[in-house]
Design an enzyme around this catalytic site. Structure first.
Site, PDB file in Angstrom:
ATOM      1  CD  GLU A 138      -3.029  -1.277   2.096  1.00  0.00           C
ATOM      2  OE1 GLU A 138      -2.936  -0.535   3.100  1.00  0.00           O
ATOM      3  OE2 GLU A 138      -3.960  -2.100   1.944  1.00  0.00           O
ATOM      4  CD  GLU A 196      -4.235  -6.035   3.094  1.00  0.00           C
ATOM      5  OE1 GLU A 196      -2.990  -6.052   3.074  1.00  0.00           O
ATOM      6  OE2 GLU A 196      -4.894  -5.190   3.733  1.00  0.00           O
TER       7      GLU A 196
END
Length: 379
Positions: free
Chosen positions: A133, A221
């Site tokens: 991320e 994810e």
């Protein structure tokens, strides 16, 4: 609805989840068997994600479960949440910051050292991510990257990864503006193998540019909410997301924690309804299987994908989100199957055998319950 094994799409690498050793308690050996086994009462996961701690002294935490999973043939990959603090612009493990360009070489060495450590422990990685991320700066381990920084890193360090597959950018919301630059750079594109992303705040979508460059798409994810994982109303949308991921040409789908109150296993190690939904794909659509053409929406509330393996066996997964029983007439080439065996998960059924439908004249007439996930395997 028609099945056409001659029209093929992506190769499936598998379905998986994150093991949170170091942040939460590690999986037990029994839970590894439940998560990664393919027998009755097991989920059938084939991919495990793990964290690369910025402190190499703590890498041993990841090894025990990785060894058990590897011994079962599970595909292992790892993601870093942050480089060591001293290599970052904010000199901190948390609150974002960026990797100093002067430390690109050190950071590549750090990632490779983790891969070498796992390999020496009989838990070799299939792939490694550059950053988890990069478009998010929370008050926990994190590091921000731009598309240009990924390009620069790959230009200078990418060749060092050799046969180890590189995943990038693992954006929070599969933000293509972070991956477009590396895909459009003649050098960087040679050193990224998998375009990975998460699904927070977005829905699955195809990425033709990545596929045109020969890159696989992995959803690495997601979790939908903290609702009790046995709540069927919350579990059924996971099946829809799995379906949408497959028709978006994703080769992998990886849930967040394997074991958690909202996980594929609950805290006591039992398979949750979300885990059962995953098992309707994971146990029957195995690594190396190829998605084939199928009528995607035979009804407005039914979603279908189909797959074949190297032996020619066909698997059909049908999600019924409606309140009515639906008839599915599986139409396929003559001689490619004599029957289809069905398993189903509903609010009251848990990945259970639900009958066999004979093929006659190239057709099998089957039925699926309202609010259900069903898998048909050719015999």
């Amino acid at each position: 609805m028609t099945l056409n094994p001659n029209t093929t799409y992506q190769t499936v690498r598998g379905f998986g989840g994150m093991n949170g050793a170091g942040w939460i308690a590690d999986l037990t050996a029994a839970q590894v068997n439940t998560a990664f086994g393919t027998g009755t009462g097991q989920v059938g996961l084939s991919i495990m994600r793990m964290r690369i701690d910025p402190d190499s002294a703590k890498w041993a935490t990841q090894l025990p479960t990785a060894q058990l999973a590897k011994a079962k043939g599970v595909t292992l990959f790892a993601s870093p949440w942050t480089p060591p603090a001293a290599w970052k612009s904010n000199n901190s493990l948390i609150n974002g910051g960026t990797l100093l360009s002067s430390r690109y070489g050190d950071y590549a060495g750090h990632l490779l050292s983790f891969a070498n450590y796992m390999s020496s422990g009989n838990a070799g990685l299939y792939a490694i991510s550059i950053q988890n991320e990069p478009d998010w700066a929370p008050a926990y381990e994190s590091c921000q990257w731009t598309g240009a920084q990924f390009v620069s890193f790959l230009q200078g360090q990418g060749s060092r990864f050799g046969s180890l597959k590189v995943i990038a950018p693992e954006s929070l919301g599969f933000n293509k503006s972070l991956s477009d630059p590396m895909l459009n750079d003649a050098t960087a594109v040679q050193h990224v193998d998998i375009i990975g992303g998460h699904l927070y705040g977005t829905t699955p979508s195809d990425y033709p540019l990545a596929r045109s460059k020969g890159k696989e798409l992995w959803m690495t994810e997601h979790y939908t909410d903290n609702t009790d994982a046995n709540n069927w109303t919350a579990a059924l949308p996971v099946a829809q997301e799995l379906h949408r991921s497959m028709v978006s040409n994703y080769s992998a789908y990886v849930w967040w924690y394997i074991r958690r109150s909202y996980g594929l296993l609950t805290e006591d190690g039992a398979i949750s309804k979300r885990g059962l939904v995953m098992s309707q794909y994971a146990k029957y659509v195995r690594p190396g299987d190829v998605r084939i053409a199928a009528t995607e929406k035979p009804y407005s509330d039914v979603y279908v994908t189909a797959y074949k393996n190297s032996a020619g066996k066909i698997v059909v997964v049908a999600v019924n989100t409606g309140s009515s029983q639906r008839q599915l007439v599986l139409t396929l080439q003559a001689g490619s199957a004599t029957s289809f065996a069905k398993t189903r998960t509903t609010a009251t059924n848990s990945n259970e055998y639900a009958g066999t439908y004979a093929v006659s004249g190239g057709k099998a007439t089957a039925y699926i319950d309202p609010s259900s996930v069903n898998t048909f395997v050719s015999q």
